[in-house]
Design a protein around this motif. Sequence first.
Motif, PDB file in Angstrom:
ATOM      1  N   GLU A 220       0.862  -1.168  -0.006  1.00 22.44           N
ATOM      2  CA  GLU A 220       0.097   0.107  -0.101  1.00 22.44           C
ATOM      3  C   GLU A 220       0.931   1.388  -0.037  1.00 22.44           C
ATOM      4  O   GLU A 220       0.534   2.210  -0.685  1.00 22.44           O
TER       5      GLU A 220
ATOM      6  N   ILE B 219       2.131   1.750  -3.703  1.00 21.16           N
ATOM      7  CA  ILE B 219       1.253   2.341  -4.553  1.00 21.16           C
ATOM      8  C   ILE B 219       1.148   3.697  -3.964  1.00 21.16           C
ATOM      9  O   ILE B 219       0.818   4.571  -5.021  1.00 21.16           O
ATOM     10  N   GLU B 220       1.047   4.042  -2.955  1.00 24.61           N
ATOM     11  CA  GLU B 220       0.817   5.492  -2.544  1.00 24.61           C
ATOM     12  C   GLU B 220       1.883   6.324  -3.013  1.00 24.61           C
ATOM     13  O   GLU B 220       1.801   7.674  -3.744  1.00 24.61           O
TER      14      GLU B 220
ATOM     15  N   GLY C 137       4.169   5.793  -5.501  1.00 25.01           N
ATOM     16  CA  GLY C 137       4.691   5.411  -6.789  1.00 25.01           C
ATOM     17  C   GLY C 137       5.766   4.723  -7.337  1.00 25.01           C
ATOM     18  O   GLY C 137       6.425   4.805  -7.824  1.00 25.01           O
TER      19      GLY C 137
ATOM     20  N   HIS D 139       7.135   0.889  -7.906  1.00 27.92           N
ATOM     21  CA  HIS D 139       6.578  -0.453  -8.499  1.00 27.92           C
ATOM     22  C   HIS D 139       7.717  -1.662  -7.603  1.00 27.92           C
ATOM     23  O   HIS D 139       8.759  -1.253  -7.576  1.00 27.92           O
TER      24      HIS D 139
ATOM     25  N   ASP E 290      -0.925  -8.240  -7.475  1.00 34.75           N
ATOM     26  CA  ASP E 290      -1.915  -6.912  -7.323  1.00 34.75           C
ATOM     27  C   ASP E 290      -1.821  -6.109  -8.622  1.00 34.75           C
ATOM     28  O   ASP E 290      -0.669  -5.481  -8.936  1.00 34.75           O
ATOM     29  N   PRO E 291      -3.059  -5.791  -9.177  1.00 34.93           N
ATOM     30  CA  PRO E 291      -3.063  -5.196 -10.635  1.00 34.93           C
ATOM     31  C   PRO E 291      -2.454  -3.630 -10.414  1.00 34.93           C
ATOM     32  O   PRO E 291      -2.143  -3.113 -11.559  1.00 34.93           O
ATOM     33  N   ARG E 292      -2.571  -3.286  -9.294  1.00 35.37           N
ATOM     34  CA  ARG E 292      -2.062  -1.632  -8.970  1.00 35.37           C
ATOM     35  C   ARG E 292      -0.687  -1.669  -8.889  1.00 35.37           C
ATOM     36  O   ARG E 292      -0.058  -0.697  -9.012  1.00 35.37           O
ATOM     37  N   ASN E 293       0.001  -2.530  -8.700  1.00 25.28           N
ATOM     38  CA  ASN E 293       1.509  -2.687  -8.726  1.00 25.28           C
ATOM     39  C   ASN E 293       2.064  -2.676 -10.079  1.00 25.28           C
ATOM     40  O   ASN E 293       2.392  -3.765 -10.642  1.00 25.28           O
ATOM     41  N   HIS E 294       2.236  -1.655 -10.672  1.00 20.73           N
ATOM     42  CA  HIS E 294       2.994  -1.424 -12.103  1.00 20.73           C
ATOM     43  C   HIS E 294       3.754  -0.100 -12.064  1.00 20.73           C
ATOM     44  O   HIS E 294       3.528   0.586 -11.259  1.00 20.73           O
TER      45      HIS E 294
ATOM     46  N   ARG F 238       4.710   3.339 -13.145  1.00 12.80           N
ATOM     47  CA  ARG F 238       3.791   4.305 -13.562  1.00 12.80           C
ATOM     48  C   ARG F 238       4.264   5.051 -14.769  1.00 12.80           C
ATOM     49  O   ARG F 238       3.459   5.424 -15.661  1.00 12.80           O
TER      50      ARG F 238
END
Length: 400
Positions: free
Chosen positions: A283, A286-287, A289, A291, A302-306, A308
């Motif tokens: 978390e 992701i906050e 930025g 990866h 987790d699809p949010r982990n990429h 930027r």
Amino acid sequence: MLEPVDSLVHGARLPGRASDADGHVPWFLPRPPHLREPGDALLDATIASDRLLRPSQHANLRAMADDLFLRRSIWNSVPVRVLFEFNRRCNVKCAHCDIRRAGTKDLGQDVFERLIEEIGHGAFEIMPLVGGEPTLAPIAQAAQLCRKHGQWLNFITNGILFTREWFEPVADVTARVQFSLHAHEANVFERVIPGADFATVVRNLRDTAAIGRAHGTHVLACIVPMFGMLDRLHEYVRFVADLGVTRVIVQNLYPHTARKGALDPDGANDPVRRRDAFARALETAIEVGVHVETNVPELWGDPRNHAREASRFDLLQDSAELVAQFAPEFCISTAMQTVIEHDGTVLPCIRDRIPLGNIHRSSFLELWNGSAMQALRESHFRATPRPACRLCRSFYLGHP
């Protein structure tokens, strides 16, 4: 990025052998052509959009796709990544390092030149490390050869000597730099690397991140949580982000590490605590930025982990998806890379010692398609890998 196809699709086993169109002898019937169409379409799109590699390197990727899909034991392609051990010297002794360094030799620049002349048309990534620290190797001369043939350097360093002055002359040909920074607190850092100066490494990482931004180089900080760092992993992520780092590697200790129990007491903790600690770290990443590259199951998927921002160097990592596309049962390391040790011994990977021969006595291509390498390829195509290969695949979440 190439997306994987159905990993359960396998060809039928032949009672004997049959030659493919090039006269090579696969152990399995080739898969029906329509099964490779999605992979070919994605490979075509990737190559069409690429501005990093040369045409001969693109051709090598296509040849590797054929070698994998047709399940050849003798390959037309060459490895895309070379782990070259100029020497096995290091300026520190990390607490979790089991590498033996006594009596090691130097592998001359002439051997490196001969290797690149032989396979530089297809190889595009050079990692000047196996068991040594790259800042103790003749990197300036290696960089000259990389510029000539279109290769890119990939460093893993303890960071002590990776200064601005050292890095700037080779930054133009560097794709990736990984600092082994296993803590964001000086007292823990110095337990992992006794005698190293925490402030020096932090300064060098900050400078490298700034230089990397100017060249598009991927700059990463890598942590194996040791000595109680798991619960403060989220603080570590924020710390390196403040240094300008946008990519972090979080990795478990290798299963065969000699002092694993003493170094990784958190590994025996209850799964709820591990899950919560990794969730908090993710978390935070992701906050801010960042990866996260990882082999930790609790951090995976987790699809949010990429990343930027897209980078021209993403292809160097994404090329491993070639295996998932055309032979998902095959080992990524065996397909994509080779290892040249300080004494000239050639290995297919650094996790299981399988000597293929010595580059002082044979050409590389003789060893790349020699009997030992053919047998190793066939074991992966048959889905009967060596025990160490099975352990490695599990450790890397199915993608060594």
